[in-house]
Design a protein around this motif. Structure first.
Motif, PDB file in Angstrom:
ATOM      1  N   CYS A  13       0.841  -1.187   0.000  1.00 37.69           N
ATOM      2  CA  CYS A  13       0.000   0.000   0.000  1.00 37.69           C
ATOM      3  C   CYS A  13       0.883   1.246   0.000  1.00 37.69           C
ATOM      4  N   LYS A  15      -0.071   4.285   0.547  1.00 39.80           N
ATOM      5  CA  LYS A  15      -0.465   5.191   1.621  1.00 39.80           C
ATOM      6  C   LYS A  15       0.108   4.746   2.971  1.00 39.80           C
ATOM      7  N   CYS A  16      -0.009   3.435   3.247  1.00 37.12           N
ATOM      8  CA  CYS A  16       0.516   2.904   4.503  1.00 37.12           C
ATOM      9  C   CYS A  16       2.033   2.719   4.417  1.00 37.12           C
ATOM     10  N   THR A  20       0.148  -4.627   3.131  1.00 37.89           N
ATOM     11  CA  THR A  20      -1.078  -4.805   3.900  1.00 37.89           C
ATOM     12  C   THR A  20      -2.023  -5.745   3.154  1.00 37.89           C
ATOM     13  N   CYS A  60      -7.253  -1.265   0.359  1.00 37.90           N
ATOM     14  CA  CYS A  60      -6.458  -1.586   1.535  1.00 37.90           C
ATOM     15  C   CYS A  60      -7.387  -1.697   2.736  1.00 37.90           C
ATOM     16  N   LYS A  62      -6.526  -1.554   5.720  1.00 37.13           N
ATOM     17  CA  LYS A  62      -6.017  -0.748   6.824  1.00 37.13           C
ATOM     18  C   LYS A  62      -6.429   0.730   6.689  1.00 37.13           C
ATOM     19  N   CYS A  63      -6.239   1.294   5.492  1.00 35.60           N
ATOM     20  CA  CYS A  63      -6.546   2.708   5.306  1.00 35.60           C
ATOM     21  C   CYS A  63      -7.697   2.954   4.335  1.00 35.60           C
TER      22      CYS A  63
HETATM   23 ZN   LIG Z   1      -3.219   1.332   3.231  1.00 31.29          ZN
END
Ligand SMILES: [Zn+2]
Length: 66
Positions: A13, A15-16, A20, A60, A62-63
């Motif tokens: 990812c 962004k992360c 992920t 994702c 996560k985000c």
């Molecule tokens: Zn992410």
């Protein structure tokens, strides 16, 4: 409309900035799809996959980023 199965994969990812889990809805075929495939002699299939890919991007977990 019936809920499809969720496909999960592991991707990087942006962004992360780490690896992920990503998920997306798997392609669910309906009676309408079968009729379209028969009517278009299979030409409908690539469009079906394309539309599915555009409307169900990997996200994702996560985000929530694509
Ligand atoms: Zn992410």
């Amino acid at each position: 409309m019936a809920a499809g199965n969720i496909k999960v994969t592991s991707k990087h990812c942006k962004k992360c900035n780490e690896r992920t889990k990503f998920e997306r809805n798997s392609l669910v075929w309906g009676a309408g799809d079968l009729i379209m495939v028969l009517l278009t002699a299979g030409l409908y299939l690539p469009f079906r996959f394309l539309i599915h890919a555009l409307t169900n991007p990997w996200r994702c977990t996560k985000c929530g980023s694509r």
